[in-house]
Scaffold this active site. Structure first.
Site, mmCIF file in Angstrom:
data_model
loop_
_atom_site.group_PDB
_atom_site.id
_atom_site.type_symbol
_atom_site.label_atom_id
_atom_site.label_comp_id
_atom_site.label_asym_id
_atom_site.label_seq_id
_atom_site.Cartn_x
_atom_site.Cartn_y
_atom_site.Cartn_z
ATOM 1 C CE1 TYR A 151 32.663 39.024 32.414
ATOM 2 C CE2 TYR A 151 30.355 39.834 32.587
ATOM 3 C CZ TYR A 151 31.258 38.932 32.820
ATOM 4 O OH TYR A 151 30.789 37.556 33.343
ATOM 5 C CE LYS A 221 41.503 35.214 43.867
ATOM 6 N NZ LYS A 221 41.916 34.293 44.828
ATOM 7 C CG ASP A 287 39.325 32.525 46.533
ATOM 8 O OD1 ASP A 287 39.541 33.695 46.856
ATOM 9 O OD2 ASP A 287 40.158 31.658 46.875
ATOM 10 C CG ASP A 311 27.984 37.527 35.262
ATOM 11 O OD1 ASP A 311 27.032 37.316 35.498
ATOM 12 O OD2 ASP A 311 28.632 37.469 34.035
#
Length: 423
Positions: A151, A221, A287, A311
């Site tokens: 971002y 991740k 995840d 987000d």
């Protein structure tokens, strides 16, 4: 009482007068409706809690459509200057300008003021319609890094001169051969720094200590992106051990003990740390985390994560407790003292001026503002009133259509109910 005084900061600590001047941005679309309701609720709570000894003086500043119509600019420099000078502000939802220039006014505000934490507390109010069976098990505080990651806005379009230069550099200088379709790719850059990680994780651990929370989970991740998201996890653990010592127990420590002395010894060490009131610093792959917030949300408390993950996580969690209509948010620099508290939803232009939408997001963001000022008595009044009002099924249309036996009220009427229910 005097007309209003500025909040000041010394050594990173807010000095809050009894009559602080707080800038506000009304917001676009439904912004005027929700601000009208929210400001009255916050004023009533302060009046009731402190019997006239404390009072907020609001100072309007402009961003979004209102700013553009007045000045020709979407985010005037004067607005940024005022927030820098007064330290604290609150805002409604803003329209993102169509076309070039500023991609998002919200992102621009965060980056200009270096508001590196997006704080999103997620909790359930009894009676709010929820898609999950036990929404009351969800009680987390998200610390989302606000200035880095994908971002950051370093992004180049397919076919542009910049993207051609960048792909050429990657291929020719760094021998990158993993761009599957180089002729038609847009490219984005993902910066994740040790400094950015450290200040975020520090803020999350400080919050956990101050609020008696049990754990901080680093969500990442890193199994795939080892040098950005994996580094975030490693830097987070390093900071926790280096700066907080015996106040925390990390899963990195657990792994070292397990390797040297076996799993039983590691489990024993963690159990002893928990019994001693130490904060457990752990991590979760994003995840898997998104599954587990549905299947076992009570295992998570404070969460520290990067921008993109944050987000997704913030809005996914908001859905579990009733949606972003009731989700508060704040953007804070814990080092300079600057903070903007905000509605987390969009402008909903089709409802603009209809006095219809739920003002709870900006009201609860106002609660975060009151807590940030140290005005916890006023903040508690609003929370208890919100609990009482929703439990009595007096709600705006978004909740009324999903609740049996609800009384649907307008945006302004919901605010009036909250004021009535303050005791």
């Amino acid at each position: 009482m005097a007309q209003g005084e500025k909040i000041t900061v010394s050594n990173g600590v807010l000095n809050v007068p009894n009559n602080p001047i707080i800038p506000f941005i009304e917001g676009d679309g439904t912004g005027p409706d929700i601000w009208n309701a929210a400001s009255k609720v916050l004023e009533a709570a302060v009046e009731k809690a402190y019997k006239g000894e404390k009072k907020i003086t609001w100072k309007e500043v402009y961003a979004g459509e209102k700013a553009y119509n007045k000045t020709g600019e979407w985010l005037p420099a004067e607005t940024l200057d005022v927030i820098r000078e007064y330290f604290i502000a609150i805002k409604g939802p803003l329209t993102t300008p169509v076309g070039g220039g500023i991609r998002s006014l919200n992102v621009a505000l965060r980056q200009e003021l270096d508001l590196f934490v997006c704080l999103r507390p997620v909790r359930y109010f009894t009676g709010v319609p929820s898609p999950v069976k036990r929404p009351e098990d969800t009680d987390m505080v998200i610390f989302r890094e606000n200035t880095e990651d994908i971002y950051a806005g370093i992004e180049y379009a397919k076919g542009s001169e910049e993207v051609q230069k960048l792909i050429s550099f990657l291929q020719n200088e760094l021998n990158v051969n993993k761009i599957r379709f180089p002729e038609t790719s847009g490219i984005g850059i993902k910066p994740v720094s040790e400094e950015g990680t450290s200040r975020l994780v520090r803020a999350a651990i400080d919050y956990a200590i101050e609020h008696g929370r049990k754990s901080v989970t680093l969500v990442h991740k890193g199994n795939i992106m080892k040098f950005t998201e994996g580094a975030f996890k490693n830097w987070g653990y390093e900071l926790a051990e280096k700066e907080y010592g015996d106040k925390v127990f990390t899963w990195a420590q657990y792994d070292r003990i397990a390797e040297e002395q076996g799993k039983d010894a590691a489990n024993k060490a963690q159990s002893e740390a928990e019994a001693a009131g130490k904060i457990i610093i752990k991590d979760s792959i994003a995840d898997i985390f998104l599954q587990q917030i549905l299947t076992r949300p009570n295992e998570f408390d404070v969460v520290a994560t990067m921008n993109l993950n944050g987000d997704y996580i913030s809005d996914a969690l908001a859905a579990q407790v009733g949606g972003i209509g009731i989700a508060p948010g704040a953007n804070i620099n814990y080092e300079t003292g600057h903070a903007i508290f905000e509605a987390t939803h969009g402008t909903a232009p089709k409802y603009a001026g209809l006095d219809k939408v739920n003002p709870s997001s900006v009201i609860l963001s106002g609660v975060l503002l009151l807590e940030h000022l140290g005005w916890n008595e006023a903040a508690d009044l609003v929370i208890k009133s919100m609990e009482k009002t929703i439990a009595s099924k007096v709600v705006t249309y978004d909740f009324a259509r999903l609740m049996d036996g609800a009384t649907e009220v307008k945006c302004s009427e919901f605010g009036e109910e909250l004021i009535k229910n303050m005791d």
